[in-house]
Design a protein around this motif. Sequence first.
Motif, PDB file in Angstrom:
ATOM      1  N   THR A 281       0.822  -1.210   0.000  1.00 56.22           N
ATOM      2  CA  THR A 281       0.000   0.000   0.000  1.00 56.22           C
ATOM      3  C   THR A 281       0.859   1.265   0.000  1.00 56.22           C
ATOM      4  O   THR A 281       2.053   1.233   0.306  1.00 56.22           O
ATOM      5  CB  THR A 281      -0.920   0.039   1.238  1.00 56.22           C
ATOM      6  OG1 THR A 281      -0.108   0.117   2.420  1.00 56.22           O
ATOM      7  CG2 THR A 281      -1.809  -1.185   1.318  1.00 56.22           C
ATOM      8  N   VAL A 282       0.213   2.366  -0.310  1.00 54.75           N
ATOM      9  CA  VAL A 282       0.792   3.703  -0.143  1.00 54.75           C
ATOM     10  C   VAL A 282      -0.094   4.451   0.834  1.00 54.75           C
ATOM     11  O   VAL A 282      -1.310   4.528   0.655  1.00 54.75           O
ATOM     12  CB  VAL A 282       0.860   4.456  -1.484  1.00 54.75           C
ATOM     13  CG1 VAL A 282       1.285   5.913  -1.252  1.00 54.75           C
ATOM     14  CG2 VAL A 282       1.818   3.778  -2.444  1.00 54.75           C
ATOM     15  N   GLY A 283       0.506   4.970   1.887  1.00 54.87           N
ATOM     16  CA  GLY A 283      -0.273   5.672   2.898  1.00 54.87           C
ATOM     17  C   GLY A 283       0.420   5.645   4.237  1.00 54.87           C
ATOM     18  O   GLY A 283       1.649   5.748   4.316  1.00 54.87           O
ATOM     19  N   LYS A 284      -0.336   5.470   5.307  1.00 56.45           N
ATOM     20  CA  LYS A 284       0.211   5.495   6.657  1.00 56.45           C
ATOM     21  C   LYS A 284       1.102   4.297   6.929  1.00 56.45           C
ATOM     22  O   LYS A 284       1.965   4.329   7.796  1.00 56.45           O
ATOM     23  CB  LYS A 284      -0.944   5.541   7.666  1.00 56.45           C
ATOM     24  CG  LYS A 284      -0.511   5.921   9.073  1.00 56.45           C
ATOM     25  CD  LYS A 284      -1.701   6.138   9.979  1.00 56.45           C
ATOM     26  CE  LYS A 284      -1.240   6.542  11.384  1.00 56.45           C
ATOM     27  NZ  LYS A 284      -2.409   6.756  12.282  1.00 56.45           N
ATOM     28  N   TRP A 285       0.879   3.183   6.219  1.00 60.87           N
ATOM     29  CA  TRP A 285       1.721   1.987   6.334  1.00 60.87           C
ATOM     30  C   TRP A 285       2.044   1.505   4.926  1.00 60.87           C
ATOM     31  O   TRP A 285       1.465   1.967   3.942  1.00 60.87           O
ATOM     32  CB  TRP A 285       1.005   0.908   7.153  1.00 60.87           C
ATOM     33  CG  TRP A 285      -0.395   0.637   6.702  1.00 60.87           C
ATOM     34  CD1 TRP A 285      -0.810  -0.130   5.647  1.00 60.87           C
ATOM     35  CD2 TRP A 285      -1.587   1.174   7.281  1.00 60.87           C
ATOM     36  NE1 TRP A 285      -2.169  -0.114   5.529  1.00 60.87           N
ATOM     37  CE2 TRP A 285      -2.682   0.667   6.525  1.00 60.87           C
ATOM     38  CE3 TRP A 285      -1.862   2.004   8.369  1.00 60.87           C
ATOM     39  CZ2 TRP A 285      -4.008   0.994   6.811  1.00 60.87           C
ATOM     40  CZ3 TRP A 285      -3.179   2.320   8.650  1.00 60.87           C
ATOM     41  CH2 TRP A 285      -4.235   1.813   7.882  1.00 60.87           C
ATOM     42  N   ASN A 286       2.959   0.548   4.827  1.00 58.86           N
ATOM     43  CA  ASN A 286       3.433   0.087   3.527  1.00 58.86           C
ATOM     44  C   ASN A 286       2.914  -1.287   3.107  1.00 58.86           C
ATOM     45  O   ASN A 286       2.857  -1.596   1.918  1.00 58.86           O
ATOM     46  CB  ASN A 286       4.969   0.046   3.506  1.00 58.86           C
ATOM     47  CG  ASN A 286       5.583   1.359   3.917  1.00 58.86           C
ATOM     48  OD1 ASN A 286       6.151   1.488   5.006  1.00 58.86           O
ATOM     49  ND2 ASN A 286       5.459   2.371   3.061  1.00 58.86           N
ATOM     50  N   PHE A 287       2.583  -2.114   4.099  1.00 59.69           N
ATOM     51  CA  PHE A 287       2.081  -3.459   3.799  1.00 59.69           C
ATOM     52  C   PHE A 287       0.999  -3.846   4.800  1.00 59.69           C
ATOM     53  O   PHE A 287       1.033  -3.430   5.958  1.00 59.69           O
ATOM     54  CB  PHE A 287       3.195  -4.511   3.854  1.00 59.69           C
ATOM     55  CG  PHE A 287       4.154  -4.449   2.701  1.00 59.69           C
ATOM     56  CD1 PHE A 287       3.909  -5.151   1.527  1.00 59.69           C
ATOM     57  CD2 PHE A 287       5.305  -3.672   2.794  1.00 59.69           C
ATOM     58  CE1 PHE A 287       4.792  -5.074   0.467  1.00 59.69           C
ATOM     59  CE2 PHE A 287       6.192  -3.593   1.739  1.00 59.69           C
ATOM     60  CZ  PHE A 287       5.933  -4.298   0.570  1.00 59.69           C
ATOM     61  N   GLU A 288       0.070  -4.664   4.334  1.00 60.08           N
ATOM     62  CA  GLU A 288      -0.920  -5.304   5.194  1.00 60.08           C
ATOM     63  C   GLU A 288      -0.787  -6.812   4.997  1.00 60.08           C
ATOM     64  O   GLU A 288      -0.685  -7.285   3.863  1.00 60.08           O
ATOM     65  CB  GLU A 288      -2.337  -4.864   4.826  1.00 60.08           C
ATOM     66  CG  GLU A 288      -2.555  -3.355   4.919  1.00 60.08           C
ATOM     67  CD  GLU A 288      -3.898  -2.922   4.360  1.00 60.08           C
ATOM     68  OE1 GLU A 288      -4.788  -3.799   4.206  1.00 60.08           O
ATOM     69  OE2 GLU A 288      -4.059  -1.733   4.059  1.00 60.08           O
ATOM     70  N   ILE A 289      -0.766  -7.549   6.099  1.00 61.55           N
ATOM     71  CA  ILE A 289      -0.676  -9.007   6.038  1.00 61.55           C
ATOM     72  C   ILE A 289      -1.798  -9.588   6.888  1.00 61.55           C
ATOM     73  O   ILE A 289      -2.024  -9.137   8.016  1.00 61.55           O
ATOM     74  CB  ILE A 289       0.686  -9.516   6.548  1.00 61.55           C
ATOM     75  CG1 ILE A 289       1.818  -9.021   5.641  1.00 61.55           C
ATOM     76  CG2 ILE A 289       0.697 -11.047   6.612  1.00 61.55           C
ATOM     77  CD1 ILE A 289       3.200  -9.409   6.132  1.00 61.55           C
ATOM     78  N   ILE A 290      -2.507 -10.565   6.348  1.00 59.17           N
ATOM     79  CA  ILE A 290      -3.595 -11.207   7.094  1.00 59.17           C
ATOM     80  C   ILE A 290      -3.216 -12.653   7.401  1.00 59.17           C
ATOM     81  O   ILE A 290      -2.870 -13.422   6.508  1.00 59.17           O
ATOM     82  CB  ILE A 290      -4.919 -11.153   6.314  1.00 59.17           C
ATOM     83  CG1 ILE A 290      -5.357  -9.697   6.122  1.00 59.17           C
ATOM     84  CG2 ILE A 290      -6.012 -11.941   7.056  1.00 59.17           C
ATOM     85  CD1 ILE A 290      -6.639  -9.529   5.336  1.00 59.17           C
ATOM     86  N   TYR A 291      -3.275 -12.980   8.701  1.00 58.48           N
ATOM     87  CA  TYR A 291      -3.013 -14.332   9.189  1.00 58.48           C
ATOM     88  C   TYR A 291      -4.316 -14.981   9.636  1.00 58.48           C
ATOM     89  O   TYR A 291      -5.230 -14.293  10.098  1.00 58.48           O
ATOM     90  CB  TYR A 291      -2.092 -14.311  10.422  1.00 58.48           C
ATOM     91  CG  TYR A 291      -0.655 -13.956  10.196  1.00 58.48           C
ATOM     92  CD1 TYR A 291       0.311 -14.951  10.055  1.00 58.48           C
ATOM     93  CD2 TYR A 291      -0.230 -12.628  10.187  1.00 58.48           C
ATOM     94  CE1 TYR A 291       1.657 -14.637   9.904  1.00 58.48           C
ATOM     95  CE2 TYR A 291       1.107 -12.301  10.017  1.00 58.48           C
ATOM     96  CZ  TYR A 291       2.041 -13.314   9.888  1.00 58.48           C
ATOM     97  OH  TYR A 291       3.372 -12.988   9.733  1.00 58.48           O
TER      98      TYR A 291
END
Length: 319
Positions: A270-280
């Motif tokens: 992503t571009v924004g407040k964080w760079n990656f999202e990971i779902i476990y």
Amino acid sequence: MNKIDVKDKKLLYEIDLNARLGTSILGRRIGLSQEGTFYRLQRLEKQKIISGYMTLLNFGKIGYTGYGVYTRFQNVTHEQKKHIIEKLNSHDHIYWIAEFGGKFDLAFAIMAKNIIHFNEMFSDLSTKYNDVLKDFTVAIRIELVQYPRDYLVNQKSISKKTPRFGKYIESEELDNTDKLIIRKITDNARLSILELSKRINKPTSTVSNHLKQLEKREIIQGYSAQIHCQEFGYQSYQLFLNTKNLTKEKKKKLFSYCQTHPNIIFCIETVGKWNFEIIYEIQSQKYLQDLIIDLRTQFSDTIVDVESIVLFDHYVKYN
């Protein structure tokens, strides 16, 4: 909570890989008769472990970008919450909805042609619900990769082709038949060619050829099941990663790490407040701590910060 056995897990695994497989093929793969497989599928649906079957569309191929919107409720009743989610669910351009516990309460993803198109829809929604939703955070989705639920069969993915969405925006053309097929099959991926041909009033050969072309052009990335792990004793967690010095090689290594981890089902750049999202999807919060430690150790020169949040439920849908 529902108890599931080894055969159930194998069935969930296989139908999540390809929701269009017939019960005969599924049965051979998991070691059951066609009738036994059909019965188990019905039971898993009745238990709400499976809530539907979706066609995975890479809308980046037809000129759209995904925008994730994260927000919190303020002074809402159960009825208001239900109403908001129903309204978001019926929105033409919202394709993902999630409920959280923690920093965020609700998230949804909007597909838009460009940032102006997104801002028009976002402004309309934030104004409409400004008395019940607050603290909006937006993350532009660059690339999303979906991974098999390898934890169901105790294995790691090595070379399987994984559905990918976004990245480079293209402008593939869809004719009327393509659009008709997509409309009918997106939220009902198990429709047979014969049934699909009846619903759009086209010959089976035409439907089959168009479907194959949509797959070949990678507009359709695959067919998956809407599986709710909470119904059989697992819990979903979403991680938000802030990174630094992220070269192409390090990014490739992170995606590779996610692909070979049996409990990771999504990785989103992503571009924004964080760079990656990971779902476990895992069995305990304690195990999550171990996973975060391992992730930080593997990428100690890249990961700056990690935030985790409970993901109560999430699903994809297309209007």
